[in-house]
Motif scaffolding. Structure first.
Motif, PDB file in Angstrom:
ATOM      1  N   GLN A  99       0.826  -1.200   0.000  1.00  0.00           N
ATOM      2  CA  GLN A  99       0.000   0.000   0.000  1.00  0.00           C
ATOM      3  C   GLN A  99       0.866   1.257   0.000  1.00  0.00           C
ATOM      4  O   GLN A  99       0.572   2.222  -0.695  1.00  0.00           O
ATOM      5  N   GLU A 100       1.936   1.230   0.792  1.00  0.00           N
ATOM      6  CA  GLU A 100       2.844   2.372   0.847  1.00  0.00           C
ATOM      7  C   GLU A 100       3.469   2.627  -0.526  1.00  0.00           C
ATOM      8  O   GLU A 100       3.568   3.772  -0.975  1.00  0.00           O
ATOM      9  N   ALA A 101       3.857   1.553  -1.201  1.00  0.00           N
ATOM     10  CA  ALA A 101       4.431   1.695  -2.541  1.00  0.00           C
ATOM     11  C   ALA A 101       3.399   2.231  -3.521  1.00  0.00           C
ATOM     12  O   ALA A 101       3.709   3.079  -4.365  1.00  0.00           O
ATOM     13  N   GLY A 102       2.168   1.776  -3.405  1.00  0.00           N
ATOM     14  CA  GLY A 102       1.107   2.256  -4.282  1.00  0.00           C
ATOM     15  C   GLY A 102       0.813   3.733  -4.082  1.00  0.00           C
ATOM     16  O   GLY A 102       0.642   4.488  -5.045  1.00  0.00           O
ATOM     17  N   VAL A 103       0.776   4.155  -2.825  1.00  0.00           N
ATOM     18  CA  VAL A 103       0.513   5.561  -2.525  1.00  0.00           C
ATOM     19  C   VAL A 103       1.673   6.428  -3.022  1.00  0.00           C
ATOM     20  O   VAL A 103       1.456   7.507  -3.592  1.00  0.00           O
ATOM     21  N   ALA A 104       2.894   5.959  -2.818  1.00  0.00           N
ATOM     22  CA  ALA A 104       4.060   6.724  -3.281  1.00  0.00           C
ATOM     23  C   ALA A 104       4.037   6.865  -4.799  1.00  0.00           C
ATOM     24  O   ALA A 104       4.318   7.948  -5.333  1.00  0.00           O
ATOM     25  N   PHE A 105       3.677   5.801  -5.502  1.00  0.00           N
ATOM     26  CA  PHE A 105       3.612   5.859  -6.954  1.00  0.00           C
ATOM     27  C   PHE A 105       2.510   6.815  -7.421  1.00  0.00           C
ATOM     28  O   PHE A 105       2.713   7.616  -8.340  1.00  0.00           O
ATOM     29  N   GLU A 106       1.344   6.734  -6.782  1.00  0.00           N
ATOM     30  CA  GLU A 106       0.239   7.623  -7.158  1.00  0.00           C
ATOM     31  C   GLU A 106       0.609   9.081  -6.927  1.00  0.00           C
ATOM     32  O   GLU A 106       0.283   9.948  -7.748  1.00  0.00           O
ATOM     33  N   ALA A 107       1.287   9.364  -5.814  1.00  0.00           N
ATOM     34  CA  ALA A 107       1.709  10.742  -5.540  1.00  0.00           C
ATOM     35  C   ALA A 107       2.695  11.219  -6.605  1.00  0.00           C
ATOM     36  O   ALA A 107       2.610  12.354  -7.083  1.00  0.00           O
ATOM     37  N   THR A 108       3.618  10.339  -6.985  1.00  0.00           N
ATOM     38  CA  THR A 108       4.587  10.681  -8.023  1.00  0.00           C
ATOM     39  C   THR A 108       3.883  10.939  -9.355  1.00  0.00           C
ATOM     40  O   THR A 108       4.222  11.878 -10.080  1.00  0.00           O
ATOM     41  N   LEU A 109       2.910  10.127  -9.651  1.00  0.00           N
ATOM     42  CA  LEU A 109       2.147  10.293 -10.882  1.00  0.00           C
ATOM     43  C   LEU A 109       1.411  11.632 -10.890  1.00  0.00           C
ATOM     44  O   LEU A 109       1.394  12.337 -11.911  1.00  0.00           O
ATOM     45  N   GLN A 110       0.832  12.018  -9.762  1.00  0.00           N
ATOM     46  CA  GLN A 110       0.128  13.295  -9.681  1.00  0.00           C
ATOM     47  C   GLN A 110       1.087  14.480  -9.832  1.00  0.00           C
ATOM     48  O   GLN A 110       0.760  15.475 -10.487  1.00  0.00           O
ATOM     49  N   VAL A 111       2.266  14.366  -9.247  1.00  0.00           N
ATOM     50  CA  VAL A 111       3.267  15.422  -9.398  1.00  0.00           C
ATOM     51  C   VAL A 111       3.691  15.534 -10.861  1.00  0.00           C
ATOM     52  O   VAL A 111       3.814  16.629 -11.408  1.00  0.00           O
ATOM     53  N   ARG A 112       3.899  14.404 -11.516  1.00  0.00           N
ATOM     54  CA  ARG A 112       4.258  14.414 -12.928  1.00  0.00           C
ATOM     55  C   ARG A 112       3.174  15.089 -13.763  1.00  0.00           C
ATOM     56  O   ARG A 112       3.453  15.897 -14.636  1.00  0.00           O
ATOM     57  N   ASN A 113       1.923  14.769 -13.466  1.00  0.00           N
ATOM     58  CA  ASN A 113       0.813  15.373 -14.216  1.00  0.00           C
ATOM     59  C   ASN A 113       0.778  16.887 -14.022  1.00  0.00           C
ATOM     60  O   ASN A 113       0.550  17.636 -14.975  1.00  0.00           O
ATOM     61  N   LYS A 114       1.018  17.348 -12.803  1.00  0.00           N
ATOM     62  CA  LYS A 114       1.029  18.794 -12.534  1.00  0.00           C
ATOM     63  C   LYS A 114       2.197  19.466 -13.247  1.00  0.00           C
ATOM     64  O   LYS A 114       2.048  20.561 -13.807  1.00  0.00           O
ATOM     65  N   LEU A 115       3.354  18.827 -13.228  1.00  0.00           N
ATOM     66  CA  LEU A 115       4.514  19.394 -13.914  1.00  0.00           C
ATOM     67  C   LEU A 115       4.283  19.468 -15.419  1.00  0.00           C
ATOM     68  O   LEU A 115       4.620  20.465 -16.066  1.00  0.00           O
ATOM     69  N   LEU A 116       3.716  18.435 -15.982  1.00  0.00           N
ATOM     70  CA  LEU A 116       3.421  18.421 -17.407  1.00  0.00           C
ATOM     71  C   LEU A 116       2.407  19.498 -17.769  1.00  0.00           C
ATOM     72  O   LEU A 116       2.567  20.213 -18.773  1.00  0.00           O
ATOM     73  N   SER A 117       1.397  19.655 -16.942  1.00  0.00           N
ATOM     74  CA  SER A 117       0.402  20.689 -17.176  1.00  0.00           C
ATOM     75  C   SER A 117       1.030  22.083 -17.104  1.00  0.00           C
ATOM     76  O   SER A 117       0.742  22.946 -17.943  1.00  0.00           O
ATOM     77  N   ALA A 118       1.899  22.298 -16.110  1.00  0.00           N
ATOM     78  CA  ALA A 118       2.563  23.601 -15.993  1.00  0.00           C
ATOM     79  C   ALA A 118       3.468  23.855 -17.189  1.00  0.00           C
ATOM     80  O   ALA A 118       3.498  24.976 -17.728  1.00  0.00           O
ATOM     81  N   TYR A 119       4.183  22.849 -17.639  1.00  0.00           N
ATOM     82  CA  TYR A 119       5.043  22.981 -18.808  1.00  0.00           C
ATOM     83  C   TYR A 119       4.234  23.357 -20.050  1.00  0.00           C
ATOM     84  O   TYR A 119       4.590  24.250 -20.811  1.00  0.00           O
ATOM     85  N   GLN A 120       3.099  22.668 -20.228  1.00  0.00           N
ATOM     86  CA  GLN A 120       2.252  22.963 -21.389  1.00  0.00           C
ATOM     87  C   GLN A 120       1.680  24.383 -21.307  1.00  0.00           C
ATOM     88  O   GLN A 120       1.592  25.071 -22.324  1.00  0.00           O
ATOM     89  N   ASP A 121       1.314  24.839 -20.122  1.00  0.00           N
ATOM     90  CA  ASP A 121       0.819  26.205 -19.959  1.00  0.00           C
ATOM     91  C   ASP A 121       1.898  27.219 -20.312  1.00  0.00           C
ATOM     92  O   ASP A 121       1.625  28.239 -20.969  1.00  0.00           O
ATOM     93  N   ILE A 122       3.111  26.956 -19.898  1.00  0.00           N
ATOM     94  CA  ILE A 122       4.222  27.861 -20.198  1.00  0.00           C
ATOM     95  C   ILE A 122       4.481  27.901 -21.702  1.00  0.00           C
ATOM     96  O   ILE A 122       4.721  28.959 -22.280  1.00  0.00           O
ATOM     97  N   MET A 123       4.417  26.752 -22.358  1.00  0.00           N
ATOM     98  CA  MET A 123       4.664  26.702 -23.793  1.00  0.00           C
ATOM     99  C   MET A 123       3.569  27.422 -24.596  1.00  0.00           C
ATOM    100  O   MET A 123       3.824  27.901 -25.690  1.00  0.00           O
ATOM    101  N   ARG A 124       2.366  27.486 -24.051  1.00  0.00           N
ATOM    102  CA  ARG A 124       1.265  28.172 -24.739  1.00  0.00           C
ATOM    103  C   ARG A 124       1.366  29.689 -24.598  1.00  0.00           C
ATOM    104  O   ARG A 124       0.699  30.413 -25.333  1.00  0.00           O
ATOM    105  N   MET A 125       2.131  30.158 -23.637  1.00  0.00           N
ATOM    106  CA  MET A 125       2.238  31.607 -23.415  1.00  0.00           C
ATOM    107  C   MET A 125       2.972  32.270 -24.578  1.00  0.00           C
ATOM    108  O   MET A 125       3.923  31.740 -25.102  1.00  0.00           O
ATOM    109  N   GLY A 126       2.482  33.421 -24.911  1.00  0.00           N
ATOM    110  CA  GLY A 126       3.156  34.186 -25.961  1.00  0.00           C
ATOM    111  C   GLY A 126       4.273  35.008 -25.364  1.00  0.00           C
ATOM    112  O   GLY A 126       4.217  35.463 -24.235  1.00  0.00           O
ATOM    113  N   LEU A 127       5.310  35.162 -26.116  1.00  0.00           N
ATOM    114  CA  LEU A 127       6.450  35.959 -25.626  1.00  0.00           C
ATOM    115  C   LEU A 127       6.249  37.397 -25.863  1.00  0.00           C
ATOM    116  O   LEU A 127       5.951  38.094 -26.607  1.00  0.00           O
TER     117      LEU A 127
END
Length: 127
Positions: A99-127
């Motif tokens: 269970q601990e391993a599953g929770v750690a993996f899910e948390a990592t997955l959520q962090v990855r999703n947030k980072l990817l979303s932030a990266y995509q938002d930054i790339m959409r910004m106009g300079l």
């Protein structure tokens, strides 16, 4: 006949009751440990932002977090293998590690999703 002897059976010895009490204490100890872990994890995000030195980079922080998740998953795999070989007989320990391993993996997955979303938002910004 007492409630404990009716659960354990009429032929149980005082040693059987002691085993039940020892198992109960193990469950209580593990519950307390889980509460401490959850309290530490809940306090970590706000404390980490204030404590970390600016010298530590994002890549180092990310690598440390991923190494931690990897070690938790390796531990769960080792405990599961030991249980399958008959070396560990405590099913609760195996389930807790998984269970601990599953929770750690899910948390990592959520962090990855947030980072990817932030990266995509930054790339959409106009300079």
């Amino acid at each position: 006949m007492s409630a404990i002897s009716s659960i354990v059976g009429p032929s149980s010895s005082p040693g059987g009751i002691q085993q039940i009490m020892a198992m109960r204490q193990q469950i209580i100890d593990r519950s307390d440990l889980l509460k401490q872990i959850h309290a530490t994890q809940a306090a970590t995000p706000s404390d980490t932002a204030n404590v970390q030195a600016p010298a530590q980079g994002f890549a180092t922080t990310l690598k440390t977090a991923l190494d931690s998740v990897n070690s938790v998953q390796n531990n769960a795999e080792d405990v599961t293998d030991a249980y399958q070989k008959g070396e560990v007989t405590d099913v609760a320990k195996v389930m807790l590690a998984r269970q601990e391993a599953g929770v750690a993996f899910e948390a990592t997955l959520q962090v990855r999703n947030k980072l990817l979303s932030a990266y995509q938002d930054i790339m959409r910004m106009g300079l």
